[in-house]
Design an enzyme around this catalytic site. Structure first.
Site, mmCIF file in Angstrom:
data_model
loop_
_atom_site.group_PDB
_atom_site.id
_atom_site.type_symbol
_atom_site.label_atom_id
_atom_site.label_comp_id
_atom_site.label_asym_id
_atom_site.label_seq_id
_atom_site.Cartn_x
_atom_site.Cartn_y
_atom_site.Cartn_z
ATOM 1 N N ASP A 221 37.759 30.633 36.852
ATOM 2 C CA ASP A 221 36.923 31.863 37.191
ATOM 3 C C ASP A 221 37.343 33.068 36.592
ATOM 4 O OD1 ASP A 221 34.946 32.926 39.469
ATOM 5 O OD2 ASP A 221 36.701 34.162 39.894
ATOM 6 N N GLU A 286 35.025 30.568 32.806
ATOM 7 C CA GLU A 286 33.574 31.326 32.796
ATOM 8 C C GLU A 286 33.561 32.507 32.112
ATOM 9 O OE1 GLU A 286 31.608 34.149 36.620
ATOM 10 O OE2 GLU A 286 33.663 33.823 36.466
HETATM 11 C C1 NOJ Z 1 32.679 34.556 39.627
HETATM 12 C C2 NOJ Z 1 32.536 33.658 40.897
HETATM 13 O O1 NOJ Z 1 31.571 32.619 40.171
HETATM 14 C C3 NOJ Z 1 31.861 34.351 41.706
HETATM 15 O O2 NOJ Z 1 31.324 33.571 42.984
HETATM 16 C C4 NOJ Z 1 32.986 35.352 42.370
HETATM 17 O O3 NOJ Z 1 32.484 36.171 43.402
HETATM 18 C C5 NOJ Z 1 33.734 36.079 41.287
HETATM 19 N N1 NOJ Z 1 33.838 35.318 40.241
HETATM 20 C C6 NOJ Z 1 34.921 36.630 41.718
HETATM 21 O O4 NOJ Z 1 35.774 35.646 41.898
#
Ligand code: NOJ
Length: 552
Positions: A221, A286
Site C-alpha cells: 500500500d 501500489e
Molecule cells: C491506498 C488504498 O488502496 C486505499 O484504499 C487506502 O485508503 C489508502 N491507500 C491509505 O492506506
C-alpha cells in the site's frame, strides 16, 4: 470472403491448467483483487470475512486466476476499512481469526492459487501499540517510529503538505508535546518514519510471519510514499485551492515531490527485496504516479520491487489515444515490472468510467485484453468478471474520504458494494438483513450464479481471457514487438501470436496474415476477413495465431 478459424468458445467448465512455476511465475500471472469486506460473509454480521473468501476460492480457481490479493484483514479500528492497522500479525475479529487464515492458505494451495497479503507500511493506525508508546513517551524508542515536527512560526502545521482525505497532513500530538505528527491520510493513520532502520526490521519480521503462514507475496500500500524529505520542505503549488474542492482535487493541486515519489523510497525497496529473498515472496507496489521514469526506478533494475501497479490508466476516463501512449511508455521503460489493471477498490468501476452499459463493458474488455498482451501481471478487481457497473449506494457513505468531507462528494463506496452472488436477499453475500455497505439490488443477469452457467456470459469471456495466458505462454514469454501503431490501434507481436487492439470508433484493417486462428476476441463477431485484410470492429481486441505458424 475467406473463412476464419476460431479456437472454440469456453464452456465455463474448462479444466484448470497447471500452476505457474519458477521464480518468474508472477510474470505470466493473472491476479484478482478481493475486497474482503464485500466478497462473502459467513457469520451473518453483514461484513465479508476470511472464511467467506475460502468458501469462494473454487469460484476463483475456476475463473482461472493465479493470485488472489486480499485487502487488509489485520486488526484495525476500521477508520479506513483496514488500511489503518493496529496489529500487523493479528486478524481483525470482524473478519475472522488466524485459524481462518491458515485454512484459507491451505485451501488456496490445494487449488493451485497463490495469495498476496496487502501490507500497509506508510502508516499504522493511531491505535497501534507503537503509536501509543510514541505518544506516551516522547523520549522512548517508539517516538522515532513516526514523523514528528515542531509547529511553523505561526504555530500552525510545519509545512503545506495535505492529506489525501482532506485538510492538512499534520495533527497535534495528543500527548501534549506541542509537536505535530504527519499523516498523508486520516489523523488516525500516522505515517511511519522509514528513515529509522528499526521500522524496516519490524516489516521484515511481519513479512516473514505471513510467508511462513502461506503468503506468496505482498501488495504494498502507498509504496510511492514511504520516505519523506528530511527537511520537510513545502511541496510546490500547482493551482490555488479553494473551499468545496474534493479532497482528491486538493491533493492534485500540489506537486508531491517532498512527501511522495522520492528516490530514497526506491532505494529502500532494495532492502525489502533482500528481506524477502529467502521467502520467494513477490513484491508488487501500489505506485500512484504519473511520472513513468520515477515508476521505472522502483522496478526496472530487478533488485527493488518485482512490479508496481500502473494506476494511471485506471484513474482516467475512456481516452484510447492517451491510454495507448501511456501504456507503451510504461512498457518501454519498466523492464517487465508492470502490474496492469483497469480498476480497483479506490476508483470508479471501469464499466461506468468508460461510458456505462454495453459500451462500457465492450471498452473494458478490449482494454483488459490489450493489457494482457503487455509485459507483467494482469489484475482483475472483484466483480469485473461480471461486468459490474458502479454500485448505487443506499444509506450513508462509508468511505472516510467522502463521509468526512460532506454530502455529495464522490465516494470510493461505488466500487465496494457486496458481490452479487445470487438473487437471494442481499445478493447471496450475507444472511444479515443488510450488508455493511448497503447497495441497490442488481438484475439477475449480473449475478455469478447466472453468469457461470450462461453461455457467452461476461464471466465466461473473462475465463477464456485468464486461461489464454496459460494455454499460450508465448503471450507473456515471447518478446513484445510493436508491429503497428495508430492513434487508437495497435498490433503487438508475441512470437507467432498477434494481439490486434482497435480502441477507436471505426473498424481497422490489418494484414490478414496477422489473424490466422482467432484465439480470443473481446467481443463476439469482432473480426471480418476481406481478401488480404482483416477488419477489426471498433473497441475490440483480438488475440490470434498468425496464418503461417502454430500458436505456442
Ligand atoms: C491506498 C488504498 O488502496 C486505499 O484504499 C487506502 O485508503 C489508502 N491507500 C491509505 O492506506
Amino acid at each position: 470472403m475467406q473463412a476464419l478459424t476460431h479456437s472454440g468458445p469456453g464452456d465455463g467448465r474448462q479444466p484448470r491448467p497447471a500452476r505457474l512455476e519458477g521464480s518468474d511465475w508472477w510474470r505470466g500471472a493473472v491476479g484478482y483483487e478481493v475486497y474482503v469486506r464485500s466478497f462473502q460473509d459467513t457469520d451473518g454480521d453483514g461484513v465479508g470475512d476470511l472464511a467467506g473468501v475460502t468458501q469462494r476460492l473454487p469460484y476463483l480457481a475456476e475463473l482461472g486466476v493465479d493470485v488472489v490479493w486480499l485487502t487488509p484483514f489485520f486488526s484495525s479500528p476500521g477508520f479506513d476499512h483496514g488500511y489503518d492497522v493496529s496489529d500487523y500479525v493479528g486478524v481483525d475479529p470482524l473478519l475472522g481469526t488466524l485459524d481462518d487464515w491458515d485454512h484459507l492458505a491451505a485451501t488456496a494451495k490445494q487449488l493451485g492459487l497463490r495469495l498476496f497479503v496487502d501490507i500497509v507500511p506508510n502508516h499504522t493506525s493511531s491505535h497501534h501499540e507503537w503509536f501509543r508508546q510514541a505518544v506516551a513517551d516522547p523520549t522512548g524508542p517508539f517516538r522515532d517510529y513516526y514523523v514528528w515536527a515542531d509547529p511553523a512560526a505561526d504555530g500552525g502545521p510545519p509545512n503545506n503538505w495535505v492529506s489525501h482525505f482532506g485538510g492538512p497532513a499534520w495533527s497535534m500530538d495528543p500527548g501534549g508535546s506541542g509537536q505535530y505528527y504527519c499523516h498523508l491520510f486520516l489523523p488516525e493513520q500516522p505515517d511511519l518514519n522509514w528513515a529509522n532502520p528499526a521500522v524496516m526490521d519490524e516489516f521484515a519480521a511481519i513479512m516473514r510471519f505471513w510467508c511462513d503462514r502461506g503468503a506468496d507475496g505482498f501488495r504494498i500500500d502507498v509504496a510511492h510514499g514511504l520516505t519523506k524529505d528530511p527537511a520537510l520542505r513545502d511541496n510546490p503549488v500547482l493551482r490555488e485551492v479553494h473551499a468545496g474542492m474534493h479532497p482528491m482535487e486538493v491533493f492534485a493541486s500540489f506537486q508531491h515531490i517532498h512527501d511522495l515519489h522520492r528516490h530514497e523510497t526506491a532505494v529502500l525497496f532494495q532492502q525489502w527485496r533482500t528481506a524477502v529473498a529467502d521467502l520467494d515472496a513477490v513484491l508488487v507496489g501500489e505506485m500512484d504516479t504519473r511520472d513513468v521514469d520515477r515508476f521505472a526506478e522502483y522496478v526496472k533494475d530487478r533488485n527493488a520491487l518485482h512490479a508496481a501497479f500502473v494506476l494511471q490508466v485506471g484513474l482516467s476516463d475512456w481516452d484510447p489515444e492517451a491510454t495507448i501512449t501511456t501504456m507503451l511508455e510504461y512498457q518501454a521503460k519498466s523492464n517487465g515490472g508492470t502490474a496492469w489493471e483497469v480498476s480497483n477498490h479506490d476508483q470508479a468501476r471501469a464499466v461506468s468510467r468508460y461510458g456505462g452499459g454495453e459500451v462500457g463493458l465492450r471498452r473494458t474488455l478490449a482494454l483488459t485484453t490489450l493489457m494482457g498482451a503487455f509485459d507483467g501481471m494482469l489484475f482483475l478487481y472483484q466483480g469485473e468478471e461480471l461486468g459490474l457497473p458502479d454500485a448505487v449506494v443506499l444509506g450513508h457513505m462509508e468511505d472516510p474520504m467522502s463521509a468526512r468531507n460532506g454530502a455529495g462528494m464522490w465516494s470510493r463506496d461505488v466500487a465496494r458494494g457486496p458481490m452479487p452472488w445470487s438473487t437471494d436477499p442481499e445478493k447471496g453475500f450475507t444472511t444479515a438483513p443488510i450488508a455493511w455497505l448497503h447497495t441497490e439490488a442488481l438484475p439477475a443477469a449480473f449475478t455469478a450464479d447466472h453468469q457461470t452457467d450462461a453461455a457467452h456470459s461476461t464471466w465466461q469471456r473473462y475465463q477464456q481471457l485468464t486461461l489464454l495466458r496459460k494455454r499460450h505462454p508465448m503471450l507473456w514469454q515471447a518478446p513484445f514487438e510493436l508491429l503497428e501503431q495508430g492513434p487508437t490501434h495497435l498490433v503487438v507481436g508475441r512470437g507467432s501470436l498477434r494481439v490486434v487492439a482497435n480502441l477507436g470508433t471505426e473498424p481497422v484493417a490489418v494484414p490478414a496474415a496477422h489473424v490466422g486462428t482467432v484465439l480470443f476476441e473481446s467481443a463476439d463477431h469482432s473480426v471480418r476477413v476481406d481478401g488480404a485484410h482483416v477488419w477489426i470492429s471498433p473497441e475490440c481486441t483480438v488475440v490470434a495465431a498468425t496464418a503461417t505458424t502454430d500458436a505456442g
